[in-house]
Scaffold this motif. Structure first.
Motif, PDB file in Angstrom:
ATOM      1  N   ALA A 218       0.826  -1.207   0.000  1.00 22.61           N
ATOM      2  CA  ALA A 218       0.000   0.000   0.000  1.00 22.61           C
ATOM      3  C   ALA A 218       0.863   1.260   0.000  1.00 22.61           C
ATOM      4  O   ALA A 218       0.444   2.312  -0.487  1.00 22.61           O
ATOM      5  CB  ALA A 218      -0.928   0.003   1.216  1.00 22.61           C
ATOM      6  N   GLY A 219       2.076   1.162   0.542  1.00 22.43           N
ATOM      7  CA  GLY A 219       2.979   2.308   0.519  1.00 22.43           C
ATOM      8  C   GLY A 219       3.322   2.744  -0.890  1.00 22.43           C
ATOM      9  O   GLY A 219       3.524   3.937  -1.155  1.00 22.43           O
ATOM     10  N   ASP A 220       3.387   1.791  -1.825  1.00 22.40           N
ATOM     11  CA  ASP A 220       3.677   2.141  -3.216  1.00 22.40           C
ATOM     12  C   ASP A 220       2.498   2.844  -3.883  1.00 22.40           C
ATOM     13  O   ASP A 220       2.687   3.723  -4.722  1.00 22.40           O
ATOM     14  CB  ASP A 220       4.049   0.878  -3.998  1.00 22.40           C
ATOM     15  N   VAL A 221       1.296   2.447  -3.523  1.00 27.25           N
ATOM     16  CA  VAL A 221       0.119   3.146  -4.042  1.00 27.25           C
ATOM     17  C   VAL A 221       0.154   4.603  -3.600  1.00 27.25           C
ATOM     18  O   VAL A 221      -0.036   5.529  -4.399  1.00 27.25           O
ATOM     19  CB  VAL A 221      -1.178   2.470  -3.572  1.00 27.25           C
ATOM     20  N   ASP A 222       0.425   4.827  -2.312  1.00 31.05           N
ATOM     21  CA  ASP A 222       0.497   6.192  -1.783  1.00 31.05           C
ATOM     22  C   ASP A 222       1.614   6.986  -2.458  1.00 31.05           C
ATOM     23  O   ASP A 222       1.414   8.139  -2.850  1.00 31.05           O
ATOM     24  CB  ASP A 222       0.735   6.156  -0.270  1.00 31.05           C
ATOM     25  N   LEU A 223       2.788   6.366  -2.590  1.00 30.57           N
ATOM     26  CA  LEU A 223       3.939   7.065  -3.159  1.00 30.57           C
ATOM     27  C   LEU A 223       3.717   7.396  -4.627  1.00 30.57           C
ATOM     28  O   LEU A 223       3.964   8.528  -5.064  1.00 30.57           O
ATOM     29  CB  LEU A 223       5.201   6.216  -2.989  1.00 30.57           C
ATOM     30  N   TRP A 224       3.262   6.443  -5.404  1.00 32.33           N
ATOM     31  CA  TRP A 224       3.070   6.671  -6.841  1.00 32.33           C
ATOM     32  C   TRP A 224       2.045   7.777  -7.099  1.00 32.33           C
ATOM     33  O   TRP A 224       2.268   8.665  -7.912  1.00 32.33           O
ATOM     34  CB  TRP A 224       2.638   5.366  -7.503  1.00 32.33           C
ATOM     35  N   VAL A 225       0.931   7.728  -6.377  1.00 30.02           N
ATOM     36  CA  VAL A 225      -0.105   8.750  -6.565  1.00 30.02           C
ATOM     37  C   VAL A 225       0.417  10.128  -6.165  1.00 30.02           C
ATOM     38  O   VAL A 225       0.170  11.120  -6.850  1.00 30.02           O
ATOM     39  CB  VAL A 225      -1.374   8.388  -5.772  1.00 30.02           C
ATOM     40  N   ALA A 226       1.162  10.202  -5.068  1.00 27.51           N
ATOM     41  CA  ALA A 226       1.724  11.488  -4.645  1.00 27.51           C
ATOM     42  C   ALA A 226       2.673  12.040  -5.701  1.00 27.51           C
ATOM     43  O   ALA A 226       2.658  13.241  -6.010  1.00 27.51           O
ATOM     44  CB  ALA A 226       2.447  11.332  -3.313  1.00 27.51           C
ATOM     45  N   LEU A 227       3.491  11.182  -6.285  1.00 26.24           N
ATOM     46  CA  LEU A 227       4.459  11.640  -7.274  1.00 26.24           C
ATOM     47  C   LEU A 227       3.781  12.127  -8.552  1.00 26.24           C
ATOM     48  O   LEU A 227       4.146  13.169  -9.101  1.00 26.24           O
ATOM     49  CB  LEU A 227       5.448  10.515  -7.592  1.00 26.24           C
ATOM     50  N   VAL A 228       2.791  11.388  -9.048  1.00 25.57           N
ATOM     51  CA  VAL A 228       2.182  11.790 -10.316  1.00 25.57           C
ATOM     52  C   VAL A 228       1.346  13.059 -10.165  1.00 25.57           C
ATOM     53  O   VAL A 228       1.096  13.753 -11.144  1.00 25.57           O
ATOM     54  CB  VAL A 228       1.324  10.667 -10.941  1.00 25.57           C
ATOM     55  N   HIS A 229       0.928  13.372  -8.936  1.00 27.55           N
ATOM     56  CA  HIS A 229       0.163  14.601  -8.735  1.00 27.55           C
ATOM     57  C   HIS A 229       1.042  15.805  -8.403  1.00 27.55           C
ATOM     58  O   HIS A 229       0.526  16.890  -8.139  1.00 27.55           O
ATOM     59  CB  HIS A 229      -0.905  14.393  -7.656  1.00 27.55           C
ATOM     60  N   LEU A 230       2.346  15.628  -8.427  1.00 26.90           N
ATOM     61  CA  LEU A 230       3.223  16.789  -8.274  1.00 26.90           C
ATOM     62  C   LEU A 230       3.252  17.633  -9.539  1.00 26.90           C
ATOM     63  O   LEU A 230       3.522  18.824  -9.502  1.00 26.90           O
ATOM     64  CB  LEU A 230       4.646  16.335  -7.945  1.00 26.90           C
ATOM     65  N   GLY A 231       3.014  17.007 -10.675  1.00 26.69           N
ATOM     66  CA  GLY A 231       3.096  17.702 -11.952  1.00 26.69           C
ATOM     67  C   GLY A 231       3.854  16.854 -12.943  1.00 26.69           C
ATOM     68  O   GLY A 231       4.041  15.650 -12.730  1.00 26.69           O
ATOM     69  N   PRO A 232       4.307  17.429 -14.046  1.00 25.24           N
ATOM     70  CA  PRO A 232       5.077  16.662 -15.031  1.00 25.24           C
ATOM     71  C   PRO A 232       6.286  15.998 -14.389  1.00 25.24           C
ATOM     72  O   PRO A 232       6.777  16.434 -13.352  1.00 25.24           O
ATOM     73  CB  PRO A 232       5.504  17.725 -16.043  1.00 25.24           C
ATOM     74  N   VAL A 233       6.775  14.931 -15.034  1.00 30.63           N
ATOM     75  CA  VAL A 233       7.897  14.177 -14.472  1.00 30.63           C
ATOM     76  C   VAL A 233       9.091  15.082 -14.206  1.00 30.63           C
ATOM     77  O   VAL A 233       9.893  14.843 -13.303  1.00 30.63           O
ATOM     78  CB  VAL A 233       8.291  13.018 -15.421  1.00 30.63           C
ATOM     79  N   GLY A 234       9.229  16.171 -14.968  1.00 33.36           N
ATOM     80  CA  GLY A 234      10.319  17.113 -14.754  1.00 33.36           C
ATOM     81  C   GLY A 234      10.317  17.735 -13.377  1.00 33.36           C
ATOM     82  O   GLY A 234      11.341  18.263 -12.930  1.00 33.36           O
TER      83      GLY A 234
END
Length: 287
Positions: A214-230
């Motif tokens: 479940a930690g990966d679900v939280d981490l992945w969602v947080a990262l993609v909502h920061l903005g573009p991969v840049g």
């Protein structure tokens, strides 16, 4: 086991925290009002007693999720990881003009749960289709119930998404992400947290070890909502991690990476405990 519920509500003048706009980020909201927001917290849990309360049964429950809301995305991915998409119905709330029936259903569930309720609706929300009532609009409890009794797991047979030995680590990671890995977090705090996460992924393939949790679900969602991969800067492991999980069947292939910072009142901020406050068509009528 009877249901365990803890509810509070205010049915005075309705104050909406935000609305689902037609743009790319339905979690974007109006600035936080200077007066109190009506509370619509519902904290019931899935139990096991057949004589009363909410017990697990296939096709009994329905989830109302808000499109592009980070917490809704966490729940949607978790459904896929647990193989629950066929047994737990999902209704997405888009723009009110596009999904009026979904808003009407959610409004009916709130009114069936909280007598004379006239406050804002919040999603995510887990609804009992048998009684028409909302079980919970508190995202952490919904996620725990999905990985627990709703997917056939209990203390004797814990889910691989939430192994007991990693329970504290999952909660600690979620607190870090909610505090520092958001578009509206301080730049210094966000940078320090991203550095820590990038170094962590140098030692292991997933957030907390060798297996996806479940930690990966939280981490992945947080990262993609920061903005573009840049937005990750010079942190190649975070970029590789996001793209690698995009290849997992439970994760979106092309995540929508919002460039709009989440405003107060959106998921993760304290004035909306369970998710994003949304506005149904009836609530938009002039008074």
């Amino acid at each position: 086991m009877p249901e365990t519920a803890s509810r509070s509500s205010s049915t005075g003048s309705s104050i909406t925290c935000g609305s689902v706009p037609s743009g790319p980020s339905p979690c974007a909201t109006h600035p936080r009002p200077k007066i109190a927001v009506p509370s619509s917290r519902i904290h019931s849990r899935i139990g096991v007693g057949l004589a009363g309360g909410f017990y697990p049964a296939p096709h009994r429950y329905e989830l109302f999720l808000s499109a592009s809301c980070p917490r809704s995305l966490r729940i949607s991915i978790t459904l896929g990881l647990l193989g629950l998409r066929d047994s737990v119905a999902t209704t997405f709330l888009g723009h009110p003009s596009a999904t009026p029936e979904a808003y009407a259903s959610l409004r009916g569930a709130y009114e069936a749960t909280l007598h004379h309720y006239d406050g804002p609706l919040t999603a995510p929300a887990l609804c009992d289709r048998w009684s028409g009532r909302i079980v919970s609009n508190h995202t952490p409890d919904i996620l725990r119930d999905l990985a627990g009794l709703l997917s056939g797991h209990d203390e004797a047979r814990p889910s691989a998404l939430r192994p007991p030995e990693l329970a504290d680590g999952i909660e600690t990671l979620r607190e870090l992400l909610d505090r520092d890995v958001t578009p509206h977090a301080g730049s210094a705090e966000r940078s320090a947290a991203l550095d820590l996460l990038d170094r962590s992924l140098a030692r292991r393939p997933y957030a907390l070890g060798e297996e996806l949790t479940a930690g990966d679900v939280d981490l992945w969602v947080a990262l993609v909502h920061l903005g573009p991969v840049g937005a990750f800067g010079d942190r190649p492991r975070l970029k590789e991690y996001v793209h690698r999980l995009c290849g997992h069947p439970a994760f979106p292939e092309a995540p929508e990476m919002s460039e709009m910072p989440a405003a107060p009142g959106s998921p993760g901020s304290p004035d909306v405990p369970g998710g994003v406050a949304v506005v149904d068509p009836a609530a938009q009528a002039p008074t």
